[in-house]
Design a protein around this motif. Sequence first.
Motif, PDB file in Angstrom:
ATOM      1  N   ARG A 182     -40.435   3.921 -64.342  1.00  8.24           N
ATOM      2  CA  ARG A 182     -41.290   3.598 -63.185  1.00  8.24           C
ATOM      3  C   ARG A 182     -41.694   2.125 -63.171  1.00  8.24           C
ATOM      4  O   ARG A 182     -42.015   1.575 -62.148  1.00  8.24           O
ATOM      5  N   GLY A 183     -41.665   1.497 -64.337  1.00  5.26           N
ATOM      6  CA  GLY A 183     -41.997   0.073 -64.407  1.00  5.26           C
ATOM      7  C   GLY A 183     -40.881  -0.817 -63.888  1.00  5.26           C
ATOM      8  O   GLY A 183     -41.043  -2.030 -63.751  1.00  5.26           O
ATOM      9  N   GLU A 207     -37.246   9.374 -62.033  1.00  2.28           N
ATOM     10  CA  GLU A 207     -38.238   8.411 -62.537  1.00  2.28           C
ATOM     11  C   GLU A 207     -38.848   8.902 -63.830  1.00  2.28           C
ATOM     12  O   GLU A 207     -39.178  10.083 -63.943  1.00  2.28           O
ATOM     13  N   THR A 210     -44.538   5.456 -66.830  1.00  2.00           N
ATOM     14  CA  THR A 210     -45.544   4.989 -65.891  1.00  2.00           C
ATOM     15  C   THR A 210     -45.261   3.529 -65.576  1.00  2.00           C
ATOM     16  O   THR A 210     -44.352   2.934 -66.148  1.00  2.00           O
ATOM     17  N   THR A 211     -46.057   2.969 -64.676  1.00  2.00           N
ATOM     18  CA  THR A 211     -45.824   1.587 -64.270  1.00  2.00           C
ATOM     19  C   THR A 211     -45.840   0.639 -65.463  1.00  2.00           C
ATOM     20  O   THR A 211     -45.006  -0.244 -65.574  1.00  2.00           O
ATOM     21  N   ASN A 212     -46.808   0.852 -66.384  1.00  2.00           N
ATOM     22  CA  ASN A 212     -46.913  -0.114 -67.485  1.00  2.00           C
ATOM     23  C   ASN A 212     -46.268   0.349 -68.787  1.00  2.00           C
ATOM     24  O   ASN A 212     -45.966  -0.456 -69.644  1.00  2.00           O
ATOM     25  N   ILE A 240     -45.189  -7.407 -65.905  1.00  2.00           N
ATOM     26  CA  ILE A 240     -46.319  -6.536 -66.222  1.00  2.00           C
ATOM     27  C   ILE A 240     -46.799  -6.964 -67.593  1.00  2.00           C
ATOM     28  O   ILE A 240     -46.014  -6.994 -68.547  1.00  2.00           O
ATOM     29  N   THR A 244     -48.508  -2.578 -72.447  1.00  2.00           N
ATOM     30  CA  THR A 244     -47.199  -2.235 -71.894  1.00  2.00           C
ATOM     31  C   THR A 244     -46.265  -1.711 -72.973  1.00  2.00           C
ATOM     32  O   THR A 244     -46.447  -1.966 -74.171  1.00  2.00           O
TER      33      THR A 244
END
Length: 479
Positions: A182-183, A207, A210-212, A240, A244
């Motif tokens: 997703r990141g 996916e 997570t984003t980070n 990011i 992370t």
Amino acid sequence: MRNDRSLNMASVAALPSVDEVLAQPTTQSLIADMGRDRVVAVVRTLIDRRRKEILAGSLHATAIERSDLLVQLERELERFADSARREGVRRLINATGTIIHTNLGRAPLSANAAAAMLSASGYSAIEYDIPSGSRGPRGPRAVDLLKRLTGAEDVLIVNNCAAAAMLILSVFAQGREVIVSRGELVEIGGDFRIPDILSRTGATLREVGTTNRTKLSDYENAISERTAMILKVHPSNFRITGFTKTADTAELAGLAAGSNLIVYEDAGSGALIDLSGAGIKGEPVIRDVLAAGADLVSFSGDKLLGGPQAGIIAGRGDLIERLRRDPFYRALRLDKTITAALEATLEAYSRGSASAELPVLTMLFTRPEEIAGRAAAFAGKLAESVDGLNGLQVGLRSSRSAVGGGASPDAVIETTVLTLKHSRMSDAQIEEALRLGEPPVITRIEGGEVLIDLRTVSLAEEAELVEAVLKLGNVPVVK
Ligand SMILES: *Cc1c(COP(=O)(O)O)cnc(C)c1O
């Protein structure tokens, strides 16, 4: 009312005919430049506009005489010709300090690459083997050079990196799943969005993370019999930071080992050599990506590589061969002049002289002191013609250049910029005057000043740039 109307009708009758305008000497030279049909169409439009203005009463009737109108129309035609000359892909001076400026053509080509392009522009051996006198593979020299420079088993070259991604996903992942963190579901710019590319090629996005933070176990848990590929996308134009985690190429390759899963890394810019000496840290070196176990990697020809627009796919021989045989490749293959420019660019790496020959690398590696020296000398040249400055104030201050092209947004490249201010012009007016000059000079505005960063200006362009800036001093005092 009646009177106005008849006056208007008389004015319309005074309008010159299309033929009269065409007969003027200046119009004739325009026709020689741009072709008769195009000029006739413009003349018609201009006369028509006048007629409408007269009939609407917005053009004062008594002021109109045929010869005046002719002169006015000629002037409008000139203005049209001027703006037509500004259209098209034409040379300009990039004084923005952004080295890989996508709107300004990304990497400027080396002198050798430009010469090779010109030389290949007629008939050339793009798909012909001269020793045997028979058909050969397409552009094998660039492929050979790239194999040596990246350590890849094989290489395939297409129009750009977006095309490379489309080809790889449609050949290997159509109707199947592709696992992406997703990141890394990023938009590169210009409508290149990873989720859209995936759906367009008939692949299903799976996916994970997570984003980070995305862990190796996130990938592992997502693998099923539907999985075709693990895709790693270089986030290019953003970072990011903070809390992370990402799985690196070697970990992903380890996960896929022994299975039929393909590990594909879209490196975007990537680099053929280590560029950390120029302050560029986050860009993967293609050889390292392959050594870490990626099956395929794709990257652009006109970003940090410093060559023409191209998309390079490097990796496993059997996979590259399948891509080469796919009919879709035929729609994405490279032109002869571009192949020649790419060959010449790669020869510079092969000789070990890339950072001296390729403008992108030369600009990146130019030391801040050198730019500062050039900027001071430039300001000195301007000051010599004190008469010319006339209202223009030139200063120097430190600032930062940018890599651009969606690469290394966090690279710190110290520079010295010239600052321009003018007693009779706003910053926007200075910027516009430079942009509309010949050649156009593209600058940036920051804090009410127009900035010129010589990092992206070649030494050969400096004289023209001095002249362009001096012209600002000649701007007449209004009122
Ligand atoms: C720039 C970039 C692309 C697109 O490359 P083009 O050569 O412009 O088509 C794709 N992926 C990444 C990660 C990029 O940085």
